[in-house]
Structures are given as structure tokens and as C-alpha cells.
Design an enzyme around this catalytic site. Structure first.
Site, short mmCIF file in Angstrom:
data_model
loop_
_atom_site.label_atom_id
_atom_site.label_comp_id
_atom_site.label_asym_id
_atom_site.label_seq_id
_atom_site.Cartn_x
_atom_site.Cartn_y
_atom_site.Cartn_z
CE1 TYR A 221 -2.97 -3.06 0.38
CE2 TYR A 221 -3.41 -2.47 2.65
CZ TYR A 221 -3.62 -3.31 1.58
OH TYR A 221 -4.47 -4.37 1.70
CE LYS B 196 -9.68 3.82 0.89
NZ LYS B 196 -9.37 3.85 -0.54
CB VAL C 299 -10.69 8.85 3.54
CG1 VAL C 299 -9.79 7.81 2.87
CG2 VAL C 299 -11.68 9.42 2.53
CG ASN D 168 -18.02 1.71 7.55
OD1 ASN D 168 -19.18 1.70 7.13
ND2 ASN D 168 -17.00 2.11 6.80
#
Length: 312
Positions: free
Chosen positions: A60, A267, A269, A277
Site C-alpha cells: 500500500y 475502508k 477516509v 462502519n
């Protein structure tokens, strides 16, 4: 969110007991496709909201940023400014507090495919641990099986040495199909504790999941919502279930995973989506709703085929 509120939220997340006895938080934060600078505020936000599981990888290209986020937030096991301030507020020893906080956090990272092999794995891990600023990682994983250039058995031998030295707690793999898992076992005599695979309502990989359960390998889902594509799956099925529970479609899918016993690493941001979540424990799907999501299984993956892909 206050420190107390974050700890309360973290406490709601179930722990999955692995075959090696370690316990992994069932919900984590994925950091794929976030650059090295951008990952810092994303991880700091997640930790402030109560995430205690971060899923990273060498591939990543943001391990240094992840390390900075852990240090700035006081979660890397060292006495940082953040830890010293919190220790003063609580009237406790800063070093002890730093170690206690680190023990509550699960950090995963993965080996690049190009660095598979015995010596190269050991060298790569030293670099990765330095970038993360940690004394150990909770899980180290082979990122892809690369059956066309198989080096997993030599890599596993190096990873097992890292585990025996105490610098890795749990050994896992990603994207291993049953044939890959069997080959690894036949060559090393050991099953991984975790297999991280692409898994979501429209790509359920039931054969792989069944094989993992048979051999006590925990299943961890990446792309748990098919990168957002499954939010509208089933001609509105997910949306109708969400409306019935007054939650978001994303929460419905993630709750389905939770009820299946799958470890998930969604995921985001955005802090509000991160919060949603993680907020999966105030409702439950009915058996009919769960079955309706089961019925969405399909033939098309959102990501790459492990038989041909390499994450160099």
C-alpha cells in the site's frame, strides 16, 4: 469523541479467537489506496472513534504514514507526547500506559510478493517494522499466493521464525484458495490462522469459506461491500433492509458479515462513515433478511484473480 466514549465503542466489537489463541477485533480499518500523507489523519480519526484493528501492507506504500499516525495518537507502545499527556491526566505511569494501549491494538501488515522467500522476507520485515515504528506486529501475512512463482513455503519458514522471536504474534495469508492452502500445509505442516479474501454479498466464495472453517482458519473479508457496488445489490434488497432498521445500506452489509462470523476491514477516509462502519451492534438482521442477502451471491469478483495476480 472522548477517550471514554471511544473505549466504550471499542468494547462493543467482538473478538474472534484464532487457532493460535490470539484474539482479533472483528472490525478493522483498511488503508488501501490512501497515500502516505493522507493515511495519517484517516488512522488517527479511526483510533479516536474506537477502532482497535488496522490492516496495512507493504504494497500500500503507506506504512511510514501509518507509523506516524500510531505515534501521534499514542498507540505504538512508546511514551509519546500523547501518552504522557494522558498519563498525567489519569495519574498513572506513562510507560505502563503506553504498553497497555499497544496491547489493545491489532496491527496487520503484509509482505510484498516481490519480497517472498526466506532471506528477502526477513529483510523486508525489518524495514516494515521500522517504518511502522513498532516493536512487533500482531499479524504478518503473505499478500498473494503467486502459484505461478510459488515461494510461500520458504516465506512461511521466515515468518515462523519471526513469530518465535516475538516480533509477530499471528501468521496469516491473503487470497489463498483451497489448493494454495493445502500446498502450504503439505510443505510446512501448518495452516495459517487467518485467510483474508475478497468477500461480499455478490461474491461469497462459499467453497473457500467452507474449507477455511473445516481447518479452523478464520476468514477475513476485504472489499466487504464490493467497493460500494453491493450497496445497490439485489434490485434494492439492501436498501429495503436498511430502511426497515433505520440504518445505512453499508451497515446492513457489514452486519451480515458480522453475523456470519467474518472479520471485516471496511475502508473509509471520512470520519462519519468510519463511525457508521463501527456502529453495527444495535440491530440484528431477521433470518429472512439474512437469507435474502445470502441469495445475492453471484459469479463476478470485484478485484483480482489470485491464480494470475501479483501485488509486486
Amino acid at each position: 469523541m472522548t477517550v471514554f466514549a471511544a473505549e466504550q465503542q471499542a468494547a462493543k466489537v467482538p473478538g474472534i479467537v484464532l487457532s493460535d489463541g490470539n484474539v482479533i477485533p472483528q472490525v478493522g480499518l483498511g488503508v488501501l489506496r490512501i497515500d502516505d500523507e493522507g493515511v495519517v489523519p484517516v488512522v488517527k480519526s479511526a483510533l479516536e472513534l474506537g477502532y482497535r484493528h488496522i490492516d496495512g501492507a507493504a504494497g500500500y506504500n503507506n506504512e511510514a504514514g501509518l507509523g506516524r499516525a500510531l505515534a501521534q495518537s499514542g498507540w505504538n507502545g512508546k511514551v509519546t507526547d500523547a501518552v504522557s499527556k494522558l498519563a498525567d491526566e489519569r495519574g498513572v505511569d506513562a510507560q505502563q500506559l503506553a504498553q497497555q494501549r499497544r496491547a489493545k491494538l491489532w496491527v496487520t501488515t503484509k509482505l510484498k510478493d516481490s519480497e517472498q522467500g526466506y532471506d528477502s522476507c526477513l529483510c523486508a520485515f525489518e524495514r516494515q517494522l521500522g517504518l511502522l515504528g513498532l516493536d512487533y506486529v500482531d499479524m504478518y501475512m503473505i499478500h498473494w499466493p503467486t502459484p505461478f512463482d510459488w515461494r510461500s513455503s520458504e516465506t512461511w519458514r521466515a515468518m515462523r521464525e519471526l513469530q518465535e522471536s516475538g516480533r509477530v504474534r499471528t501468521l496469516g495469508v491473503c487470497n489463498f484458495m483451497p489448493a494454495d492452502l493445502e500446498r502450504l500445509y503439505n510443505e510446512t505442516g501448518q495452516w495459517p490462522a487467518v485467510n483474508q479474501i475478497e468477500l461480499h454479498p455478490t461474491w461469497q466464495q462459499r467453497e473457500v469459506v467452507a474449507f477455511c472453517k473445516q481447518h479452523n482458519i478464520a476468514v477475513e473479508a476485504y472489499s466487504p461491500m464490493a467497493r460500494g457496488a453491493d450497496l445497490n445489490a439485489g434490485d434494492g434488497t439492501i436498501e429495503r433492509i436498511a430502511a426497515a432498521h433505520q440504518v445505512s445500506p453499508a451497515q446492513v452489509i457489514l452486519r451480515w458479515h458480522i453475523e456470519n462470523g467474518t472479520i471485516i476491514i471496511p475502508k473509509s477516509v471520512h470520519a462519519e462513515r468510519q463511525r457508521q462502519n463501527l456502529d453495527l451492534f444495535n440491530f440484528a438482521l431477521t433470518p429472512e433478511e439474512h437469507a435474502a442477502i445470502d441469495a445475492l451471491d453471484g459469479p463476478t469478483r470485484a478485484g483480482h484473480d489470485p491464480a494470475t495476480f501479483t501485488y509486486a
